[in-house]
Design a protein around this motif. Structure first.
Motif, PDB file in Angstrom:
ATOM      1  N   VAL A  47      23.014  21.712 -71.869  1.00 11.07           N
ATOM      2  CA  VAL A  47      23.098  20.547 -70.986  1.00 11.07           C
ATOM      3  C   VAL A  47      22.416  19.343 -71.628  1.00 11.07           C
ATOM      4  O   VAL A  47      22.911  18.211 -71.531  1.00 11.07           O
ATOM      5  CB  VAL A  47      22.491  20.868 -69.606  1.00 11.07           C
ATOM      6  CG1 VAL A  47      22.344  19.602 -68.764  1.00 11.07           C
ATOM      7  CG2 VAL A  47      23.381  21.867 -68.874  1.00 11.07           C
ATOM      8  N   LEU A  48      21.286  19.568 -72.295  1.00  7.94           N
ATOM      9  CA  LEU A  48      20.610  18.450 -72.956  1.00  7.94           C
ATOM     10  C   LEU A  48      21.501  17.840 -74.038  1.00  7.94           C
ATOM     11  O   LEU A  48      21.603  16.608 -74.147  1.00  7.94           O
ATOM     12  CB  LEU A  48      19.279  18.909 -73.548  1.00  7.94           C
ATOM     13  CG  LEU A  48      18.410  17.780 -74.117  1.00  7.94           C
ATOM     14  CD1 LEU A  48      18.052  16.764 -73.041  1.00  7.94           C
ATOM     15  CD2 LEU A  48      17.142  18.333 -74.755  1.00  7.94           C
ATOM     16  N   LYS A  49      22.165  18.673 -74.833  1.00  8.74           N
ATOM     17  CA  LYS A  49      23.089  18.155 -75.851  1.00  8.74           C
ATOM     18  C   LYS A  49      24.225  17.370 -75.193  1.00  8.74           C
ATOM     19  O   LYS A  49      24.660  16.330 -75.706  1.00  8.74           O
ATOM     20  CB  LYS A  49      23.673  19.320 -76.672  1.00  8.74           C
ATOM     21  CG  LYS A  49      22.703  19.940 -77.654  1.00  8.74           C
ATOM     22  CD  LYS A  49      23.371  21.101 -78.400  1.00  8.74           C
ATOM     23  CE  LYS A  49      22.416  21.796 -79.340  1.00  8.74           C
ATOM     24  NZ  LYS A  49      23.044  22.967 -80.000  1.00  8.74           N
ATOM     25  N   HIS A  88      26.486   6.581 -65.615  1.00 10.03           N
ATOM     26  CA  HIS A  88      25.742   7.378 -64.626  1.00 10.03           C
ATOM     27  C   HIS A  88      26.040   8.855 -64.872  1.00 10.03           C
ATOM     28  O   HIS A  88      27.200   9.239 -65.023  1.00 10.03           O
ATOM     29  CB  HIS A  88      26.160   6.990 -63.205  1.00 10.03           C
ATOM     30  CG  HIS A  88      25.232   7.500 -62.137  1.00 10.03           C
ATOM     31  ND1 HIS A  88      24.434   6.658 -61.384  1.00 10.03           N
ATOM     32  CD2 HIS A  88      24.959   8.753 -61.696  1.00 10.03           C
ATOM     33  CE1 HIS A  88      23.721   7.375 -60.527  1.00 10.03           C
ATOM     34  NE2 HIS A  88      24.029   8.656 -60.697  1.00 10.03           N
ATOM     35  N   VAL A  89      24.975   9.662 -64.896  1.00  9.59           N
ATOM     36  CA  VAL A  89      25.137  11.102 -65.098  1.00  9.59           C
ATOM     37  C   VAL A  89      24.481  11.842 -63.939  1.00  9.59           C
ATOM     38  O   VAL A  89      23.344  11.549 -63.563  1.00  9.59           O
ATOM     39  CB  VAL A  89      24.523  11.561 -66.438  1.00  9.59           C
ATOM     40  CG1 VAL A  89      24.603  13.083 -66.567  1.00  9.59           C
ATOM     41  CG2 VAL A  89      25.237  10.902 -67.615  1.00  9.59           C
ATOM     42  N   MET A  90      25.209  12.774 -63.369  1.00 12.71           N
ATOM     43  CA  MET A  90      24.684  13.642 -62.315  1.00 12.71           C
ATOM     44  C   MET A  90      24.716  15.080 -62.834  1.00 12.71           C
ATOM     45  O   MET A  90      25.680  15.487 -63.494  1.00 12.71           O
ATOM     46  CB  MET A  90      25.522  13.513 -61.046  1.00 12.71           C
ATOM     47  CG  MET A  90      25.045  14.366 -59.884  1.00 12.71           C
ATOM     48  SD  MET A  90      25.813  13.857 -58.316  1.00 12.71           S
ATOM     49  CE  MET A  90      27.553  14.217 -58.649  1.00 12.71           C
ATOM     50  N   VAL A  91      23.653  15.837 -62.565  1.00 10.82           N
ATOM     51  CA  VAL A  91      23.529  17.185 -63.119  1.00 10.82           C
ATOM     52  C   VAL A  91      23.146  18.168 -62.019  1.00 10.82           C
ATOM     53  O   VAL A  91      22.344  17.849 -61.134  1.00 10.82           O
ATOM     54  CB  VAL A  91      22.474  17.225 -64.249  1.00 10.82           C
ATOM     55  CG1 VAL A  91      22.281  18.658 -64.760  1.00 10.82           C
ATOM     56  CG2 VAL A  91      22.879  16.328 -65.402  1.00 10.82           C
ATOM     57  N   VAL A  92      23.705  19.379 -62.095  1.00 13.01           N
ATOM     58  CA  VAL A  92      23.319  20.461 -61.204  1.00 13.01           C
ATOM     59  C   VAL A  92      21.982  21.040 -61.639  1.00 13.01           C
ATOM     60  O   VAL A  92      21.801  21.400 -62.805  1.00 13.01           O
ATOM     61  CB  VAL A  92      24.385  21.583 -61.208  1.00 13.01           C
ATOM     62  CG1 VAL A  92      23.822  22.862 -60.578  1.00 13.01           C
ATOM     63  CG2 VAL A  92      25.631  21.146 -60.465  1.00 13.01           C
ATOM     64  N   LEU A 101      29.601  10.801 -64.911  1.00 14.46           N
ATOM     65  CA  LEU A 101      29.826  12.153 -65.414  1.00 14.46           C
ATOM     66  C   LEU A 101      29.010  13.139 -64.581  1.00 14.46           C
ATOM     67  O   LEU A 101      27.806  12.949 -64.378  1.00 14.46           O
ATOM     68  CB  LEU A 101      29.382  12.249 -66.876  1.00 14.46           C
ATOM     69  CG  LEU A 101      29.420  13.656 -67.512  1.00 14.46           C
ATOM     70  CD1 LEU A 101      30.858  14.135 -67.676  1.00 14.46           C
ATOM     71  CD2 LEU A 101      28.695  13.642 -68.865  1.00 14.46           C
ATOM     72  N   PHE A 102      29.663  14.182 -64.106  1.00 15.80           N
ATOM     73  CA  PHE A 102      28.989  15.261 -63.379  1.00 15.80           C
ATOM     74  C   PHE A 102      28.934  16.481 -64.285  1.00 15.80           C
ATOM     75  O   PHE A 102      29.966  17.041 -64.649  1.00 15.80           O
ATOM     76  CB  PHE A 102      29.748  15.577 -62.096  1.00 15.80           C
ATOM     77  CG  PHE A 102      29.092  16.629 -61.219  1.00 15.80           C
ATOM     78  CD1 PHE A 102      27.726  16.856 -61.234  1.00 15.80           C
ATOM     79  CD2 PHE A 102      29.877  17.389 -60.351  1.00 15.80           C
ATOM     80  CE1 PHE A 102      27.133  17.822 -60.420  1.00 15.80           C
ATOM     81  CE2 PHE A 102      29.302  18.356 -59.527  1.00 15.80           C
ATOM     82  CZ  PHE A 102      27.926  18.574 -59.567  1.00 15.80           C
ATOM     83  N   ALA A 119      26.583  12.037 -73.728  1.00 16.55           N
ATOM     84  CA  ALA A 119      26.903  11.030 -72.713  1.00 16.55           C
ATOM     85  C   ALA A 119      26.189   9.716 -73.014  1.00 16.55           C
ATOM     86  O   ALA A 119      26.767   8.630 -72.862  1.00 16.55           O
ATOM     87  CB  ALA A 119      26.514  11.541 -71.324  1.00 16.55           C
ATOM     88  N   SER A 120      24.944   9.809 -73.434  1.00  9.45           N
ATOM     89  CA  SER A 120      24.190   8.602 -73.783  1.00  9.45           C
ATOM     90  C   SER A 120      24.821   7.894 -74.976  1.00  9.45           C
ATOM     91  O   SER A 120      24.998   6.667 -74.973  1.00  9.45           O
ATOM     92  CB  SER A 120      22.738   8.986 -74.091  1.00  9.45           C
ATOM     93  OG  SER A 120      21.977   7.845 -74.409  1.00  9.45           O
TER      94      SER A 120
END
Length: 298
Positions: free
Chosen positions: A95-97, A109-113, A81-82, A102-103
């Motif tokens: 974004v935290l929510k 795998h999570v990718m974040v800007v 997930l991006f 996602a968790s």
């Protein structure tokens, strides 16, 4: 990825897909789409409005809103997930929510800007420290993409270049900094998403070769065959100009923080070569980028 003699499909998803970075990433993913090996989802708030995304080969547009209580159900089965952090004041908790959803959904795998000045005592720095600290606590593999200012922002100079042959900005014309190009961010994000394992627990600075704002004016002068002057303006005037373009005050202040960082020569502006290390090539320099867009500055 093999089961019963067949390769399992990887499900890749971009949430916040209608913005500049989300769209660039979806275009890059679409270009490498392989029906046999991947499912690509573009998560948006209003799928009926995302017609340009829906027209991309291989892209499945789905309703997925950051921070939404029911988001986890939309993320079940996603391998990578991006999260394209939105430009809103409450983006850190949103974004935290989203990462918590996602968790819960079991995303692998999570990718974040993020931003170059994450963790500094600044508006964006404080917001993104919260995001960067959060992603490391939620039990999935992660990657952070720290983005600087964009060369694409030079489109905002178009009116003054055309009407006054001038660029107005508060930064010292001789101060170097490392920007990026949105299209290249999308290419790098797509490459990482297609095989995220080697990029686990990596924080990348997605930067192009450094240049100064004086060199921006010089590049437009060379490409357009006339002198484009660089006019340094007071910071307050620049802030008011951004607010006049529709930026909320907190965001205009955050951009001024970034501009002050350029004037101060802060260490986070150094190019670490991360883009070249991942992609095998450098991003285009300012002269190349400007040469490509200059014909439209008429």
């Amino acid at each position: 990825w093999f089961a019963f003699g067949k390769m399992e499909k990887k499900t890749l998803m971009v949430i916040g897909a209608t913005g500049t970075i989300g769209m660039s990433t979806c275009k890059a993913l679409s270009a490498q789409y392989d029906e046999a090996t991947m499912v690509i989802k573009a998560g948006v708030r209003n799928p009926e409005k995302a017609t340009s995304l829906a027209e991309l080969p291989g892209i499945e547009v789905v309703k997925a809103e950051m921070g939404d209580a029911g988001l986890a159900a939309s993320l079940v089965g996603v391998d990578c997930l991006f999260v394209v952090t939105p430009g809103v004041a409450e983006r850190a908790p949103l974004v935290l929510k989203t990462m918590k959803s996602a968790s819960t959904a079991g995303v692998k795998h999570v990718m974040v800007v993020s931003v170059l000045n994450a963790g500094t005592d600044s508006i964006f720095g404080r917001q993104f420290k919260f995001i960067e600290d959060g992603i490391k606590l939620l039990g999935f593999e992660w990657t952070l993409l720290r983005l600087p200012l964009f060369m694409d922002n030079y489109w905002a100079f178009k009116d003054s270049i055309v009407s006054q042959s001038a660029i107005y900005c508060p930064v010292d014309r001789t101060a170097p900094y490392t920007p990026t190009v949105a299209e290249n961010v999308g290419l790098m994000a797509a490459k990482i998403m297609s095989d995220p394992a080697p990029h686990t627990e990596m924080t990348y600075k997605v930067t192009a070769p450094s240049h100064t704002f004086g060199e921006v004016a010089d590049a437009f002068s060379a490409a357009m065959g006339k002198e484009i002057s660089y006019v340094q303006v007071p910071y307050e005037s620049a802030k008011q100009a951004f607010m006049g373009m529709g930026f909320p005050e907190w965001q205009a202040d955050g951009i001024m923080d970034l501009y002050h960082g350029i004037d101060d020569g802060v260490a986070y502006l150094n190019d670490t070569g991360d883009y070249e290390a991942v992609m095998g090539v450098k991003q285009p320099d300012v002269a190349t980028w400007v040469a490509g867009v200059a014909p439209y500055f008429v």
